[in-house]
Scaffold this motif. Sequence first.
Motif, mmCIF file in Angstrom:
data_model
loop_
_atom_site.group_PDB
_atom_site.id
_atom_site.type_symbol
_atom_site.label_atom_id
_atom_site.label_comp_id
_atom_site.label_asym_id
_atom_site.label_seq_id
_atom_site.Cartn_x
_atom_site.Cartn_y
_atom_site.Cartn_z
ATOM 1 N N SER A 193 59.566 34.518 47.188
ATOM 2 C CA SER A 193 60.575 34.454 46.103
ATOM 3 C C SER A 193 62.053 34.941 46.610
ATOM 4 N N VAL A 207 64.164 35.965 44.705
ATOM 5 C CA VAL A 207 64.199 36.923 43.340
ATOM 6 C C VAL A 207 63.946 38.385 44.007
ATOM 7 N N ARG A 235 63.355 42.240 42.917
ATOM 8 C CA ARG A 235 63.097 43.216 41.779
ATOM 9 C C ARG A 235 63.454 44.823 41.943
ATOM 10 N N SER A 292 60.638 42.540 46.648
ATOM 11 C CA SER A 292 60.692 41.173 45.823
ATOM 12 C C SER A 292 59.756 41.312 44.707
ATOM 13 N N GLY A 346 65.294 40.744 38.706
ATOM 14 C CA GLY A 346 64.782 39.575 38.421
ATOM 15 C C GLY A 346 65.772 38.267 38.409
ATOM 16 N N MET A 347 66.837 38.343 38.821
ATOM 17 C CA MET A 347 67.496 37.091 39.113
ATOM 18 C C MET A 347 67.494 36.777 40.696
ATOM 19 N N ALA A 348 67.737 35.309 40.885
ATOM 20 C CA ALA A 348 67.679 34.709 42.003
ATOM 21 C C ALA A 348 68.833 35.451 42.857
ATOM 22 N N GLN A 358 72.189 33.570 42.280
ATOM 23 C CA GLN A 358 72.827 33.974 40.943
ATOM 24 C C GLN A 358 73.464 35.307 41.001
#
Length: 333
Positions: free
Chosen positions: A123, A125, A127, A145, A179-181, A184
């Motif tokens: 991912s 994203v 964490r 992640s 939690g966002m990419a 972003q």
Amino acid sequence: MLDDRAKLLLKALVERYIADGQPVGSRTLSRATGIELSPATIRNVMSDLEELGLIASPHTSAGRIPTALGYRLFVDTMLTAERSHMQTPTLAPDQPQKVIANAAHLLSDLSHFVGVVIAPRRSSVFRHIEFLRLSDRRLLVIIVSPEGDVQNRVLFTETDYSASQLVEASNYLNHHFAGMAIEQVREKLLAEVESLRGEIATLMQAAVQVSTEALTQAQDNVVVSGERNLLSVSDFSSDMGNLRRAFDLFEQKAQLVRLLDSSAQAEGVRIYIGGESKIVPMEELSVVSAPYEVDGLVVGTLGVIGPTRMAYDRMIQIVDITSKLVSNALSHK
């Protein structure tokens, strides 16, 4: 459209050439088909098949060999639907990376060619992010992640940040952006930069940049097994140029990713025959590949890369079985 006799002769020719690696003559074809056809009839059919671009005649032999188009017709319409029973091995699901490595070895061992697996894409994203001060103007950025993968990157800064500033920056990023990419995060951070203190904003922008690089470099991990198997394939061992180009392909991981990614969006096993399209960069190579899943979601691709003269029906079985084994081993039951 081919009539039944032409189909039968083409199928026999491809199967004989796959087995022997030698141009196939009319007499051999007559014996292989088991039907009574005169040599003249077989030669006429062979001539028709050659005009259609399905077979070709090497200049050193009176026999014929399949072309890429001939292989394609054979694969698409002539392979028997009956699958011989294969003893199903197991892949222990203890560690995802071990499953991927074992799958590449399994593909290679069963096919006697090259096994390739694209590991599941991690991912992009994050964490959790944390800063650790190493020395003056040198920080360790720790990115975690959602899957628990940890990436570390050393960050050199123009400012010597205090421990409280590092905590402030990590708290802000974790609170607002976890939690966002990562893409972003970069966009939102640019929009909010005016409301942040200058040095903290600079630190967070630099951290997002190295996080992007860390997560990107973790993508498309390609595991290749069995390259040396090609040394025993006469199609390559007799031509060092072909062998060198094949090994160059295996070293160029990005090209392998593009090659196998072609089948990531397709269901089931796909076959790419060299010389047929630009997908396979060498006429002498073919690729049999299939996607695999984790909990019903396609996350990667695996396959066998070998000579165009391969036993496609067996390779289809091997790739199909291995993709199911990997999917089962990686999915949460």
